[in-house]
Scaffold this active site. Sequence first.
Site, PDB file in Angstrom:
ATOM      1  N   HIS A  52      38.713  45.787  34.244  1.00 33.51           N
ATOM      2  CA  HIS A  52      40.001  45.498  34.888  1.00 33.51           C
ATOM      3  C   HIS A  52      41.070  45.039  33.890  1.00 33.51           C
ATOM      4  O   HIS A  52      42.125  44.574  34.287  1.00 33.51           O
ATOM      5  CB  HIS A  52      39.862  44.504  36.058  1.00 33.51           C
ATOM      6  CG  HIS A  52      39.202  43.190  35.724  1.00 33.51           C
ATOM      7  ND1 HIS A  52      38.235  42.633  36.527  1.00 33.51           N
ATOM      8  CD2 HIS A  52      39.382  42.321  34.717  1.00 33.51           C
ATOM      9  CE1 HIS A  52      37.846  41.477  36.032  1.00 33.51           C
ATOM     10  NE2 HIS A  52      38.543  41.259  34.935  1.00 33.51           N
ATOM     11  N   ASN A  56      37.417  31.926  33.466  1.00 29.39           N
ATOM     12  CA  ASN A  56      37.006  32.445  34.774  1.00 29.39           C
ATOM     13  C   ASN A  56      35.829  33.412  34.687  1.00 29.39           C
ATOM     14  O   ASN A  56      35.489  34.058  35.674  1.00 29.39           O
ATOM     15  CB  ASN A  56      38.185  33.113  35.486  1.00 29.39           C
ATOM     16  CG  ASN A  56      38.746  34.296  34.703  1.00 29.39           C
ATOM     17  OD1 ASN A  56      38.327  34.581  33.588  1.00 29.39           O
ATOM     18  ND2 ASN A  56      39.695  34.988  35.292  1.00 29.39           N
ATOM     19  N   PRO A  66      36.252  40.153  42.558  1.00 29.12           N
ATOM     20  CA  PRO A  66      35.723  38.812  42.774  1.00 29.12           C
ATOM     21  C   PRO A  66      36.781  37.868  43.314  1.00 29.12           C
ATOM     22  O   PRO A  66      37.975  38.027  43.047  1.00 29.12           O
ATOM     23  CB  PRO A  66      35.306  38.390  41.359  1.00 29.12           C
ATOM     24  CG  PRO A  66      36.300  39.089  40.477  1.00 29.12           C
ATOM     25  CD  PRO A  66      36.575  40.416  41.139  1.00 29.12           C
ATOM     26  N   HIS A  95      42.211  42.918  41.011  1.00 24.62           N
ATOM     27  CA  HIS A  95      40.948  42.656  40.303  1.00 24.62           C
ATOM     28  C   HIS A  95      40.335  41.323  40.680  1.00 24.62           C
ATOM     29  O   HIS A  95      39.267  40.971  40.179  1.00 24.62           O
ATOM     30  CB  HIS A  95      41.173  42.714  38.796  1.00 24.62           C
ATOM     31  CG  HIS A  95      41.762  41.469  38.193  1.00 24.62           C
ATOM     32  ND1 HIS A  95      42.886  40.852  38.680  1.00 24.62           N
ATOM     33  CD2 HIS A  95      41.359  40.725  37.123  1.00 24.62           C
ATOM     34  CE1 HIS A  95      43.164  39.795  37.930  1.00 24.62           C
ATOM     35  NE2 HIS A  95      42.254  39.700  36.991  1.00 24.62           N
TER      36      HIS A  95
END
Length: 389
Positions: free
Chosen positions: A261, A152, A293, A317
Amino acid sequence: MQKINDRLLNWASILEENTRQQAELTASMPFIFPHLALMPDAHLGRGATVGSVIPTQGAIIPAAVGVDIGCGMIAVRTQFTKADMTGDLSTLREQIERAIPLSAGGVNRKVSREHTQQRIDELATMATDAGFDPTQCAGKWQLQLGSLGSGNHFIEVSLDENDRVWLFLHSGSRGVGNRIAQHHIKVAQRLAQQWWIPLPDNDLAYLVEGTDEFWAYIRELRWAQHYALLNREEMMDRVITQLEHWIGAPVQQQERINCHHNYTEQETHFGKQVWLSRKGAINAEAGRPGLIPGSMGTASYVVVGKGNPLSLNSSPHGAGREYSRSKARKAFTREQLQEAMAGIEYRDTDAFIDEIPQAYKDIDQVMADADDLVEVRHTLRQIVNVKGD
């Protein structure tokens, strides 16, 4: 916020039963104080839930910090607007992909930039001061600096609600941080066996404060966290350079935010000093800027913390997975990914099916659940997306 029990508070309206059970298990550890806070994006993780805030006294759980030590976000707001982005966005994407090594094994061929060497020198000095050699964890740690990774992790060019151009990226401490984490998880597990410590889950093995093993972990953890921060700074510098080349004008950085995070810091909560591990959560103390995000194809948010004491000054996060990578590959198709990414410049490949937005929680619901944790300052929509396979 829902109180599951005295040791577990939950902000997630979307919460699978196995995730809840895992969080309850972690919260039952005897050194948790005052409680574990479960964030809106919570989902199943190794040992401890991703999207949890874990305060401990006298001990620390390496797996509860996570294996991508220091993973986080960086964003830069530029002076440019949508009206300035008139060129071929595929060219910009390809320039960024050439400037930054992608994918799990991606490294730089050599150190060719002065700012890269300066950061490597800073990290080398810090490692010497900490009394450890990072080459024992990853021989190419210097060449990993300025590389993205896969999964990711991403780089994006986005527009906010006023059509201002932001540069936005997500990455961590790469292979060297992963090796450090894996080593200390195994050390904690070995000590639990040696001392006959019963554990509800082997990945909840912990290190006891005051021992040599504990402080060795803390020293290397702090180094890896700083490596992750500098890795993001390094990549952002390269993205800025590529945007300048593409647009034909220098970037004026009007705002810059860099936040972890996946990390641990000593903080004071409810009158006591604790080791606070945010595994998939950001610091949201009052007035602190942060970045949350979504997934590729959905919104991301620039926020400011509200300082909610019950959440231990924390917030989510990101979106948080609903489908594992393997399940996502079975559930979704490349055509669905193409539909979700309509209007966004990205590399169209089957490799990203497991990152399709539908594999994640609804980011709008996550943000609604976080209403008492953060205030949204800007909503970003990507126009260019770069990922590693």
